[in-house]
Motif scaffolding. Structure first.
Motif, PDB file in Angstrom:
ATOM      1  N   THR A 127      -2.457  -1.574 -10.240  1.00  0.00           N
ATOM      2  CA  THR A 127      -1.125  -1.079 -10.585  1.00  0.00           C
ATOM      3  C   THR A 127      -1.186  -0.058 -11.715  1.00  0.00           C
ATOM      4  O   THR A 127      -0.563   1.007 -11.645  1.00  0.00           O
ATOM      5  CB  THR A 127      -0.201  -2.246 -10.968  1.00  0.00           C
ATOM      6  OG1 THR A 127      -0.053  -3.121  -9.844  1.00  0.00           O
ATOM      7  CG2 THR A 127       1.174  -1.746 -11.382  1.00  0.00           C
TER       8      THR A 127
ATOM      9  N   ARG B  95      -2.395   3.591 -10.897  1.00  0.00           N
ATOM     10  CA  ARG B  95      -1.558   4.538 -10.167  1.00  0.00           C
ATOM     11  C   ARG B  95      -0.883   5.487 -11.154  1.00  0.00           C
ATOM     12  O   ARG B  95      -0.111   5.078 -12.024  1.00  0.00           O
ATOM     13  CB  ARG B  95      -0.526   3.810  -9.312  1.00  0.00           C
ATOM     14  CG  ARG B  95      -1.162   2.894  -8.244  1.00  0.00           C
ATOM     15  CD  ARG B  95      -0.164   2.579  -7.142  1.00  0.00           C
ATOM     16  NE  ARG B  95       0.246   3.788  -6.444  1.00  0.00           N
ATOM     17  CZ  ARG B  95      -0.459   4.384  -5.475  1.00  0.00           C
ATOM     18  NH1 ARG B  95      -1.625   3.871  -5.090  1.00  0.00           N
ATOM     19  NH2 ARG B  95      -0.010   5.469  -4.897  1.00  0.00           N
TER      20      ARG B  95
ATOM     21  N   GLU C 244       1.527   7.561 -10.964  1.00  0.00           N
ATOM     22  CA  GLU C 244       2.995   7.652 -10.992  1.00  0.00           C
ATOM     23  C   GLU C 244       3.638   6.514 -11.783  1.00  0.00           C
ATOM     24  O   GLU C 244       4.849   6.542 -12.054  1.00  0.00           O
ATOM     25  CB  GLU C 244       3.565   7.665  -9.564  1.00  0.00           C
ATOM     26  CG  GLU C 244       3.511   6.342  -8.810  1.00  0.00           C
ATOM     27  CD  GLU C 244       2.216   6.151  -8.035  1.00  0.00           C
ATOM     28  OE1 GLU C 244       2.213   5.343  -7.090  1.00  0.00           O
ATOM     29  OE2 GLU C 244       1.223   6.829  -8.373  1.00  0.00           O
ATOM     30  N   ASN C 245       2.832   5.492 -12.162  1.00  0.00           N
ATOM     31  CA  ASN C 245       3.387   4.372 -12.923  1.00  0.00           C
ATOM     32  C   ASN C 245       3.377   4.596 -14.429  1.00  0.00           C
ATOM     33  O   ASN C 245       3.861   3.750 -15.187  1.00  0.00           O
ATOM     34  CB  ASN C 245       2.612   3.086 -12.604  1.00  0.00           C
ATOM     35  CG  ASN C 245       2.919   2.566 -11.215  1.00  0.00           C
ATOM     36  OD1 ASN C 245       3.932   2.915 -10.618  1.00  0.00           O
ATOM     37  ND2 ASN C 245       2.038   1.717 -10.698  1.00  0.00           N
TER      38      ASN C 245
ATOM     39  N   CYS D 220       0.829  -1.207   0.000  1.00  0.00           N
ATOM     40  CA  CYS D 220       0.000   0.000   0.000  1.00  0.00           C
ATOM     41  C   CYS D 220       0.862   1.256   0.000  1.00  0.00           C
ATOM     42  O   CYS D 220       2.072   1.199   0.240  1.00  0.00           O
ATOM     43  CB  CYS D 220      -0.943  -0.005   1.200  1.00  0.00           C
ATOM     44  SG  CYS D 220      -0.195   0.494   2.764  1.00  0.00           S
ATOM     45  N   PRO D 221       0.260   2.426  -0.257  1.00  0.00           N
ATOM     46  CA  PRO D 221       1.019   3.678  -0.342  1.00  0.00           C
ATOM     47  C   PRO D 221       1.284   4.343   1.003  1.00  0.00           C
ATOM     48  O   PRO D 221       1.736   5.494   1.039  1.00  0.00           O
ATOM     49  CB  PRO D 221       0.130   4.554  -1.221  1.00  0.00           C
ATOM     50  CG  PRO D 221      -1.255   4.083  -0.940  1.00  0.00           C
ATOM     51  CD  PRO D 221      -1.132   2.600  -0.729  1.00  0.00           C
TER      52      PRO D 221
ATOM     53  N   HIS E 239       5.499   1.634  -8.797  1.00  0.00           N
ATOM     54  CA  HIS E 239       4.954   1.124  -7.538  1.00  0.00           C
ATOM     55  C   HIS E 239       3.993  -0.015  -7.871  1.00  0.00           C
ATOM     56  O   HIS E 239       2.904   0.222  -8.396  1.00  0.00           O
ATOM     57  CB  HIS E 239       4.226   2.230  -6.780  1.00  0.00           C
ATOM     58  CG  HIS E 239       5.143   3.291  -6.252  1.00  0.00           C
ATOM     59  ND1 HIS E 239       4.722   4.569  -5.947  1.00  0.00           N
ATOM     60  CD2 HIS E 239       6.471   3.251  -5.965  1.00  0.00           C
ATOM     61  CE1 HIS E 239       5.744   5.271  -5.501  1.00  0.00           C
ATOM     62  NE2 HIS E 239       6.812   4.494  -5.503  1.00  0.00           N
TER      63      HIS E 239
END
Length: 408
Positions: free
Chosen positions: A285, A288, A290-291, A59-60, A323
């Motif tokens: 995934t 997200r 940022e991926n 998890c973040p 991530h």
């Protein structure tokens, strides 16, 4: 060491440590299990005393976990002849409605609170926390200061073939402790088909729980001796469990976990340096932001019959800064696949080091990281994590860099 630096280090060394409350413990997952052994280079046999478990924060948010333990369900092997003894005449596990899982032989626990930063991992060596690649090329190098290891010979697990003295770069604070209530001088994690789980004791320490005779349970039909001794681990304490079946003896394998812990199973072909690796949750995934542009596809390390259906190469994606969110569906048939080799063989631990200066990878940059650097400086080993400033030398300059990071 400069006088000012020595003064700062000394004052930090004796500063009080403030305990952290538990956070997001349910987000710890077993990411990978390497337990089947690898071929010896001369081809004569297999090297089976080479095992590790990789935990992951899925998890973040930061994970903070006290009293975190490992257990393995009875019997040791899914294909064991004694497996039928844990089933009743109706074909149900005898403890199906009892609310516990029997942990055989002993439990291991982290000696202090474990911290895992978001989307980061913790490596725990089971047997042989040394650089095994010096002897067996298909094995794994565990000689890194950020790694943990199961090493507690005073508790009774003292077979030096399984437990050589850990690499000197691994700090003693990273030695897991054990409570042994079974028989034998090593914790016999199966090389073919373990049922491994992690749990957190509640309102009692791991030691007090595992030394309470009221918590003992014995395999039905067998003598009540240490050979068959188990601990009744409450099901609601269990955070994650993985049921593994022997791929070469499928017809005789039976489950040991109840469906609420793990509704399925994953196959392992042992002796080939394969591991059990968790599948990527492709929806979570890719969602997200940022991926974007960091996910690597065309994953090619599954076996002919078992692979990650997402097609995402998790380790290569992590290397690119992604991530990864892994599947956590409480069903090993869906959550895992058989991997051709342990991920630790290809990816150095610094690739998952969340913070500059976090040498021991406990999620904090503090005096413990300085202690880890000093351990490396005093040893004959090497450790890229201790080379904080990346000048290819582990020395006082790395301590200075850690102090700078601590001051930020």
């Amino acid at each position: 060491m400069k006088k000012g630096l020595l003064f700062v280090f000394s004052s930090l060394l004796f500063s009080p440590v403030v305990a952290q409350p538990d956070q997001n413990v349910d987000q710890i997952i077993i990411k990978e299990i390497y337990c089947g052994g690898c071929p010896k280079d001369e081809g004569s046999d297999m090297f089976h005393m080479d095992k590790c478990i990789v935990l992951y924060n899925n998890c973040p948010e930061r994970v903070v976990a006290s009293n975190l333990c490992f257990g393995m369900a009875t019997p040791y092997n899914a294909e064991a002849p004694s497996n039928g003894s844990i089933y009743d005449k109706s074909g149900n596990l005898v403890y199906e409605d009892e609310g516990f899982i029997p942990a055989q032989n002993g439990i291991w626990y982290f000696p202090s609170t474990l911290v895992i930063e978001p989307f980061q991992q913790v490596v725990v060596n089971v047997h042989g926390a040394i650089d095994n690649t010096q002897t067996y090329s298909q094995s794994v190098n565990y000689a890194y200061s950020g790694y943990y290891c199961m090493y507690d010979p005073e508790a009774g697990y003292n077979n030096t073939s399984y437990y050589p003295t850990p690499a000197d770069v691994i700090p003693a604070s990273h030695y897991l402790k054990t409570v042994k209530y079974g028989q034998g001088n090593a914790w016999p994690l199966s090389t073919s088909s373990p049922a491994l789980f992690i749990f957190q004791t509640q309102d009692v320490s791991p030691v007090d729980f595992a030394t309470d005779a009221d918590n003992l349970w014995y395999v039905p039909g067998y003598s009540q001796t240490p050979v068959y001794a188990c601990m009744k681990v409450p099901a609601d304490w269990i955070i994650d469990g993985v049921e593994v079946f022997n791929a070469t003896n499928k017809e005789n394998c039976k489950k040991r976990f109840t469906a609420d812990i793990d509704a399925g199973y994953v196959y392992l072909t042992n002796k080939l340096a394969h591991s059990i690796y968790r599948n990527v949750d492709v929806e979570l995934t890719t969602a997200r932001a940022e991926n974007e542009g960091k996910l690597v596809y065309n994953y090619a390390l599954g076996t002919d019959e078992s692979t990650d259906p997402s097609g995402i190469d998790a380790e290569e994606s992590i290397k690119q800064g992604a991530h990864i969110v892994y599947r956590d569906w409480d069903n090993s048939s869906e959550d895992f696949h058989e991997r051709l080799r342990c991920s630790l063989r290809d990816y150095a631990p610094q690739s998952v080091n969340a913070k500059k200066g976090d040498v021991n990878q406990d999620g904090n940059v503090d005096v413990a990281d300085i202690a880890s650097i000093l351990t490396v400086m005093a040893s004959t080993g090497t450790d890229p994590l201790a080379d904080v400033n990346q000048d290819n030398i582990v020395d006082v300059a790395d301590i200075s860099t850690v102090l700078t990071e601590m001051a930020k």
